[in-house]
Design a protein around this motif. Structure first.
Motif, PDB file in Angstrom:
ATOM      1  N   VAL A 133       0.830  -1.209   0.000  1.00 20.66           N
ATOM      2  CA  VAL A 133       0.000   0.000   0.000  1.00 20.66           C
ATOM      3  C   VAL A 133       0.865   1.260   0.000  1.00 20.66           C
ATOM      4  CG1 VAL A 133      -1.825   1.244   1.219  1.00 20.66           C
ATOM      5  CG2 VAL A 133      -1.809  -1.246   1.215  1.00 20.66           C
ATOM      6  N   GLU A 134       2.054   1.178   0.629  1.00 24.44           N
ATOM      7  CA  GLU A 134       2.929   2.351   0.662  1.00 24.44           C
ATOM      8  C   GLU A 134       3.353   2.792  -0.736  1.00 24.44           C
ATOM      9  OE1 GLU A 134       5.329  -1.369   1.201  1.00 24.44           O
ATOM     10  OE2 GLU A 134       3.495  -0.513   2.061  1.00 24.44           O
TER      11      GLU A 134
ATOM     12  N   ILE B 134      -6.947  11.343  -0.035  1.00 26.48           N
ATOM     13  CA  ILE B 134      -7.363  10.990  -1.396  1.00 26.48           C
ATOM     14  C   ILE B 134      -8.654  10.189  -1.279  1.00 26.48           C
ATOM     15  CG2 ILE B 134      -6.718   9.858  -3.561  1.00 26.48           C
ATOM     16  CD1 ILE B 134      -3.812  10.171  -2.776  1.00 26.48           C
ATOM     17  N   PRO B 135      -9.818  10.826  -1.458  1.00 26.04           N
ATOM     18  CA  PRO B 135     -11.089  10.129  -1.261  1.00 26.04           C
ATOM     19  C   PRO B 135     -11.431   9.134  -2.360  1.00 26.04           C
ATOM     20  CG  PRO B 135     -11.480  12.371  -1.990  1.00 26.04           C
ATOM     21  CD  PRO B 135     -10.008  12.259  -1.750  1.00 26.04           C
ATOM     22  N   ARG B 136     -10.854   9.314  -3.549  1.00 23.47           N
ATOM     23  CA  ARG B 136     -11.095   8.388  -4.661  1.00 23.47           C
ATOM     24  C   ARG B 136      -9.753   8.009  -5.272  1.00 23.47           C
ATOM     25  NH1 ARG B 136     -16.022   8.016  -7.297  1.00 23.47           N
ATOM     26  NH2 ARG B 136     -14.910   6.443  -8.528  1.00 23.47           N
ATOM     27  N   TYR B 137      -9.077   7.066  -4.628  1.00 25.90           N
ATOM     28  CA  TYR B 137      -7.764   6.664  -5.145  1.00 25.90           C
ATOM     29  C   TYR B 137      -7.888   6.038  -6.522  1.00 25.90           C
ATOM     30  CZ  TYR B 137      -3.196   4.517  -5.539  1.00 25.90           C
ATOM     31  OH  TYR B 137      -1.959   4.154  -5.997  1.00 25.90           O
ATOM     32  N   ASP B 138      -9.032   5.413  -6.808  1.00 26.79           N
ATOM     33  CA  ASP B 138      -9.208   4.777  -8.109  1.00 26.79           C
ATOM     34  C   ASP B 138      -9.270   5.806  -9.243  1.00 26.79           C
ATOM     35  OD1 ASP B 138     -11.584   5.512  -6.748  1.00 26.79           O
ATOM     36  OD2 ASP B 138     -12.789   4.450  -8.230  1.00 26.79           O
TER      37      ASP B 138
ATOM     38  N   GLU C 262      -6.872  -2.587  -8.273  1.00 29.78           N
ATOM     39  CA  GLU C 262      -7.427  -3.917  -8.517  1.00 29.78           C
ATOM     40  C   GLU C 262      -7.615  -4.681  -7.214  1.00 29.78           C
ATOM     41  OE1 GLU C 262      -6.365  -7.983 -11.064  1.00 29.78           O
ATOM     42  OE2 GLU C 262      -5.163  -6.158 -11.301  1.00 29.78           O
ATOM     43  N   ALA C 263      -6.717  -4.455  -6.254  1.00 26.36           N
ATOM     44  CA  ALA C 263      -6.828  -5.131  -4.956  1.00 26.36           C
ATOM     45  C   ALA C 263      -7.960  -4.571  -4.109  1.00 26.36           C
ATOM     46  CB  ALA C 263      -5.513  -5.024  -4.197  1.00 26.36           C
ATOM     47  N   GLY C 264      -8.467  -3.382  -4.464  1.00 22.32           N
ATOM     48  CA  GLY C 264      -9.606  -2.826  -3.742  1.00 22.32           C
ATOM     49  C   GLY C 264      -9.373  -1.505  -3.050  1.00 22.32           C
ATOM     50  N   LEU C 265      -8.172  -0.941  -3.119  1.00 23.51           N
ATOM     51  CA  LEU C 265      -7.894   0.329  -2.436  1.00 23.51           C
ATOM     52  C   LEU C 265      -8.702   1.456  -3.082  1.00 23.51           C
ATOM     53  CD1 LEU C 265      -6.205   1.853  -0.338  1.00 23.51           C
ATOM     54  CD2 LEU C 265      -4.472   2.219  -2.100  1.00 23.51           C
TER      55      LEU C 265
ATOM     56  N   PHE D   6      -6.243   3.640   5.297  1.00 20.12           N
ATOM     57  CA  PHE D   6      -6.870   3.430   3.991  1.00 20.12           C
ATOM     58  C   PHE D   6      -8.126   2.587   4.131  1.00 20.12           C
ATOM     59  CE2 PHE D   6      -2.921   1.175   4.780  1.00 20.12           C
ATOM     60  CZ  PHE D   6      -3.332  -0.141   4.882  1.00 20.12           C
ATOM     61  N   SER D   7      -8.906   2.570   3.049  1.00 22.38           N
ATOM     62  CA  SER D   7     -10.186   1.873   3.069  1.00 22.38           C
ATOM     63  C   SER D   7     -10.518   1.379   1.673  1.00 22.38           C
ATOM     64  CB  SER D   7     -11.292   2.814   3.571  1.00 22.38           C
ATOM     65  OG  SER D   7     -12.565   2.193   3.486  1.00 22.38           O
ATOM     66  N   THR D   8     -11.360   0.363   1.617  1.00 20.57           N
ATOM     67  CA  THR D   8     -11.873  -0.117   0.338  1.00 20.57           C
ATOM     68  C   THR D   8     -13.152   0.623  -0.050  1.00 20.57           C
ATOM     69  OG1 THR D   8     -13.156  -1.876   1.413  1.00 20.57           O
ATOM     70  CG2 THR D   8     -10.902  -2.410   0.732  1.00 20.57           C
ATOM     71  N   GLN D   9     -13.600   1.550   0.825  1.00 24.63           N
ATOM     72  CA  GLN D   9     -14.791   2.345   0.546  1.00 24.63           C
ATOM     73  C   GLN D   9     -14.407   3.675  -0.086  1.00 24.63           C
ATOM     74  OE1 GLN D   9     -17.854   0.972   1.143  1.00 24.63           O
ATOM     75  NE2 GLN D   9     -16.661  -0.830   1.755  1.00 24.63           N
ATOM     76  N   ARG D  10     -15.149   4.058  -1.090  1.00 25.35           N
ATOM     77  CA  ARG D  10     -14.899   5.358  -1.718  1.00 25.35           C
ATOM     78  C   ARG D  10     -15.306   6.483  -0.768  1.00 25.35           C
ATOM     79  NH1 ARG D  10     -18.049   4.872  -7.298  1.00 25.35           N
ATOM     80  NH2 ARG D  10     -19.633   4.266  -5.797  1.00 25.35           N
TER      81      ARG D  10
END
Length: 411
Positions: free
Chosen positions: A230-231, A250-254, A265-268, A289-293
């Protein structure tokens, strides 16, 4: 106010109490299309506490606003704002002015009611109602004012209780960290602290990282993302900002331009980086970090995270000092070998576990060392001792390391 309503308000958390209040308002005023409650989370920030009639997609990622923005949407005077006076206007929807979004509006002559809730001339919450102008006539506005005034002390009590409970949980976690036994491995202590930080902030994973040149090293980790780099999400530009003491969210890393495809792809989906105050040349930070947007800690949580980060920094410095003191207490500073205290400790430990075996003590003496010291000086003599110390290493099996017994007395 019915006693049953008071009981229901006090029974749940603040979000439930605010939603219940909006339900009561809409039941009394069916023409109210939308209702929102904003709640103070910091000196200048408010978070969305509850909403009715507004699609979640409209509010996604826009749950925090500045007090100045709320104040500018209120057309009344400052005294009215600080005094909790309701204000009605026929301007565009408050969310359009606050967030730049366009929710569905009342079809006929829309109107907005903005009512600040204040205690001791500080606004702690703001109510927004959107309805038809006919529904928000003077009589209705007066009723809303009276109803909210009667219920506001209860809501404020729930608000204070929730803030105190949240702060208490954080302080308990911080105290546990600071009071951890020095016998407990530092990695375990830090991992437990990260688990608490992750749980209390609503994140799914947390890491403690250190910047080493252009590289990033993970010191401890907890929660989601184990085994995932993740780093690597921290680009050079982000790293520079964190090293300078800036928080990064960063609220929307995607959707982030510098995103790493394997992490997406892993869900971050959300990332928050909190720098830790430097106690040495090392720069470090908390990474949550979170998998939630759109997950990011609110202002109050960020302040508490700051306390946790400071405590982590203190614990790491304290452990480092303990290691240095332990090293100094049992080490000859010139040769790096154990000193007399180390010899006595090792001998006691070795003889305590003989179990029928023979203990052999070997002494190494330097003949004519004083002549070297007198003829060539301390520098050359010290160099000889250092070279000799480097040749003396611990052997295999139950053998203790060599110690410098005589030291300066040999001169």
């Amino acid at each position: 106010m019915p006693a049953s309503l008071i009981e229901r308000l006090l029974k749940g958390d603040l979000s439930s109490a605010l939603e219940l209040t909006l339900n009561e308002l809409q039941d009394e005023l069916p023409g109210v299309v939308q209702g929102l409650f904003w709640v103070r989370t910091g000196p200048n920030h408010f978070n969305l506490g509850a909403a009715r009639g507004v699609p979640e997609a409209v509010l996604e990622g826009r749950e925090e606003v500045l007090e100045s923005a709320l104040r500018s949407a209120y057309l009344g005077p400052l005294e009215g704002w600080l005094g909790g006076v309701a204000q009605v206007d026929h301007r565009p929807h408050p969310l359009t002015r606050l967030l730049g979004v366009q929710p569905a509006e009342a079809q006929e002559a829309p109107a907005n009611l903005i009512l600040p809730l204040a205690v001791d001339r500080q606004v702690w919450a703001v109510l927004h109602l959107h309805a038809t102008a006919q529904q928000l006539d003077p009589a209705a506005v007066g009723w809303v004012g009276r109803f909210v005034s009667s219920i506001a002390p209860i809501l404020y009590e729930v608000y204070l209780r929730e803030r105190a409970e949240r702060q208490s949980l954080w302080l308990s976690a911080i105290n546990t960290l600071l009071q951890a036994s020095s016998e407990q491995p530092l990695e375990v202590v830090l991992r437990d602290a990260l688990e608490e930080a992750s749980r209390l902030s609503g994140a799914e994973g947390a890491r403690l990282i250190a910047f080493e040149g252009h590289a990033i090293r993970t010191i401890a980790q907890a929660g989601w993302g184990a085994g995932l780099a993740v780093e690597a999400a921290i680009t050079r530009q982000l790293g520079q900002r964190v090293r300078s003491g800036q928080q990064v969210g960063i609220p929307r890393y995607d959707l982030y331009p510098g995103r790493r495809p394997e992490l997406v792809e892993a869900g971050l989906r959300s990332l928050f980086i909190f720098p830790i105050q430097r106690h040495s040349n090392e720069a470090s930070a908390l990474l949550l970090f979170s998998t939630q947007r759109h997950w990011l800690p609110n202002t109050q949580i960020q302040e508490l995270l700051g306390d946790m980060a400071a405590a982590i920094g203190v614990v790491r410095v304290e452990r480092a000092l303990r290691r240095e003191l332990a090293w100094a207490a049992y080490t000859d500073p010139l040769t790096g070998l154990g000193n007399r205290r180390a010899f006595e400790r090792d001998l006691e430990q070795l003889t305590a576990r003989i179990n029928g075996r023979t203990v052999v003590l070997m002494l190494l003496d330097l003949d004519e060392f004083k002549a070297i010291n007198d003829n060539y000086g301390h520098v050359h003599a010290d160099h000889l001792l250092v070279r000799l110390g480097g040749c003396c290493g611990p052997g295999p099996g139950p053998v203790t390391g060599p110690t410098a017994w005589a030291g300066m007395s040999s001169r």
